[in-house]
Design an enzyme around this catalytic site. Structure first.
Site, PDB file in Angstrom:
ATOM      1  N   SER A 195      -4.056  -8.889   8.072  1.00 23.40           N
ATOM      2  CA  SER A 195      -3.073  -7.814   8.204  1.00 23.40           C
ATOM      3  C   SER A 195      -2.502  -7.826   9.609  1.00 23.40           C
ATOM      4  CB  SER A 195      -3.722  -6.458   7.917  1.00 23.40           C
ATOM      5  OG  SER A 195      -4.693  -6.161   8.899  1.00 23.40           O
ATOM      6  N   ARG A 216      -0.058   5.708  17.343  1.00 21.51           N
ATOM      7  CA  ARG A 216      -0.336   6.640  16.250  1.00 21.51           C
ATOM      8  C   ARG A 216      -0.017   8.097  16.587  1.00 21.51           C
ATOM      9  NH1 ARG A 216       0.594   2.375  13.718  1.00 21.51           N
ATOM     10  NH2 ARG A 216      -1.126   1.283  12.694  1.00 21.51           N
ATOM     11  N   ASP A 245       0.819  -1.220   0.000  1.00 20.32           N
ATOM     12  CA  ASP A 245       0.000   0.000   0.000  1.00 20.32           C
ATOM     13  C   ASP A 245       0.849   1.264   0.000  1.00 20.32           C
ATOM     14  OD1 ASP A 245      -1.991  -1.898   0.298  1.00 20.32           O
ATOM     15  OD2 ASP A 245      -3.176  -0.665   1.657  1.00 20.32           O
ATOM     16  N   ASP A 262      -7.233   4.594  12.366  1.00 17.42           N
ATOM     17  CA  ASP A 262      -5.915   5.226  12.279  1.00 17.42           C
ATOM     18  C   ASP A 262      -5.941   6.565  11.560  1.00 17.42           C
ATOM     19  OD1 ASP A 262      -4.591   3.355  13.757  1.00 17.42           O
ATOM     20  OD2 ASP A 262      -3.883   2.189  12.048  1.00 17.42           O
TER      21      ASP A 262
END
Length: 423
Positions: free
Chosen positions: A180, A95, A15, A124
């Protein structure tokens, strides 16, 4: 004429590698990649070379592990944060640190924007962008997955792989792992793929290869292991008598917890954007630290202070989960938490055994537990007169008696017959 600069949060996966090239083409910009080393270990191998080969003009790979443990994980654990009663917030707490450093790099490099590869369905994107809004409201945020143009160009994984091949992007795309994975010092999270079926048993033998940090409880040692954690003002500062930094504490506890199959969580949670999602988490060190901290508090924290802090746990946890780490309400609650931890000092002994963290003793020079007062035997200190409890109960029962006289008495909605007491 110099090109505009964009700082991209870069993992090296399919990605973000595709996004790097797409940003460069779409915005005719110079792309600076940033990767935070927050405990991914081997995932960082070869990342700089890959970013340069993909077209990055400059690469930052910053070791933020000490800062992550000291300034993010530890304050959050002091607050007793636990989202929806299960999740130790391993992804959520990382994050704001990543976004903070991205903003710092953007300032240093004179970039006009930061960019991320978070999808429009997840949490996120919110965490990155709320952090940026708090720290640098003038810097633009680019979220390709929320661009109709980007989604039209890449409706699926096959199109991304084809784009990578066409542009010579060095990525290895494989369907071997349908899920993932996101790793840092505090945990590893697993999502999507077969995990999107909530009936799928992630603890089954067939799923053993998915886990990275821990063995299954069934495969953990048959002998329990004792470990002692020393605390000072709410922070773990030593393990088994050896003084350690927050980073060293987390690394040591991860190894211990993983060995004994501790810290696996499988839950369906409520995302901030409105949908439910299923996640599987490995948080071996965090699970040990959470239990030890709570036990230390039980001995040293005043009752009303504890209950006040505990009343804020759901709100504080949602604040972290939803991305408001740098918001004034989190800072205000954190100030209360810091004050509450002033006397949380001492040593906790735990027994680790097949996925369980079992209390095995706690002691503190600031203990509020007094065995002379709590004893069921005669109280040598005479600090507590049991006769005083009569008036105490009468006072607290008064409003209940008044209400019963006005409304009558009932159990589970059924009226009770009034019983006349014979004199």
């Amino acid at each position: 004429m110099a090109k505009n600069k964009i700082v991209l949060a870069y993992s090296g996966g399919l990605d973000t590698s595709v996004i790097l090239t797409w940003l460069k083409e779409t915005y005719d910009a110079e792309i600076i990649t940033f990767t935070a080393d927050i405990g991914q270990k081997e995932e960082l191998d070869g990342l700089e070379e890959k970013a340069i080969a993909t077209g990055a003009s400059k690469v930052y790979i910053d070791d933020l592990r000490d800062e992550f443990a000291r300034d993010f994980i530890y304050p959050m654990f002091q607050a007793g944060a636990l989202y929806e009663g299960q999740y130790l917030l391993g992804t959520s707490i990382a994050r704001p640190l990543i976004a903070k450093r991205m903003v710092e790099i953007a300032r240093k490099e004179g970039a006009i924007a930061i960019a991320h590869g978070a999808t429009g369905k997840g949490n996120d994107q919110v965490r990155f962008e709320l952090t940026a809004a708090s720290l640098a409201p003038d810097i633009q945020v680019i979220a390709p997955w929320r661009s109709e143009e980007f989604r039209a160009q890449f409706p699926g994984r096959a199109e991304m792989i084809a784009y990578a091949e066409k542009h010579g992007i060095p990525v290895q795309a494989s369907a071997a792992k349908s899920y993932s994975m996101d790793r840092n010092l505090l945990h590893i999270s697993f999502e999507s793929g077969m995990l999107e079926d909530p009936w799928f048993d992630a603890s089954a033998d067939a799923s053993k290869d998915m886990y990275v940090l821990s063995v299954s409880p069934e495969d953990a040692p048959n002998e329990a292991e004792l470990v002692e954690l020393a605390f000072e003002q709410g922070d773990c500062v030593a393990i088994n008598g050896e003084r350690m930094s927050p980073l060293q504490v987390m690394e040591t506890l991860n190894e211990l917890g993983g060995k004994h199959g501790i810290g696996r969580i499988d839950m369906v949670e409520n995302r901030f954007v409105g949908m439910k999602s299923r996640g599987v988490y490995e948080t071996p060190g965090g699970a040990i630290l959470f239990t030890a901290h709570r036990k230390m508090e039980s001995l040293t924290m005043d009752r009303e202070v504890m209950h006040l802090r505990d009343s804020l746990i759901p709100q504080y946890s949602s604040i972290v989960y939803n991305g408001f780490w740098f918001a004034p309400e989190r800072l205000a609650i954190q100030a209360l938490v810091t004050e509450s931890q002033k006397h949380v000092t001492g040593t906790v002994r735990l027994k680790l055994y097949k996925g369980n963290v079992i209390g095995a003793g706690v002691q503190s020079p600031l203990s509020l537990y007094n065995p002379d007062i709590a004893t069921m035997e005669a109280d040598p200190s005479q600090a507590y007169d049991q006769n005083d409890a009569t008036g105490f109960i009468h006072l607290h029962a008064l409003r209940l008696k008044v209400a019963s006289g006005v409304h009558g008495t009932s159990v589970h909605g059924a009226k009770l017959e009034q019983v006349k007491v014979e004199s």
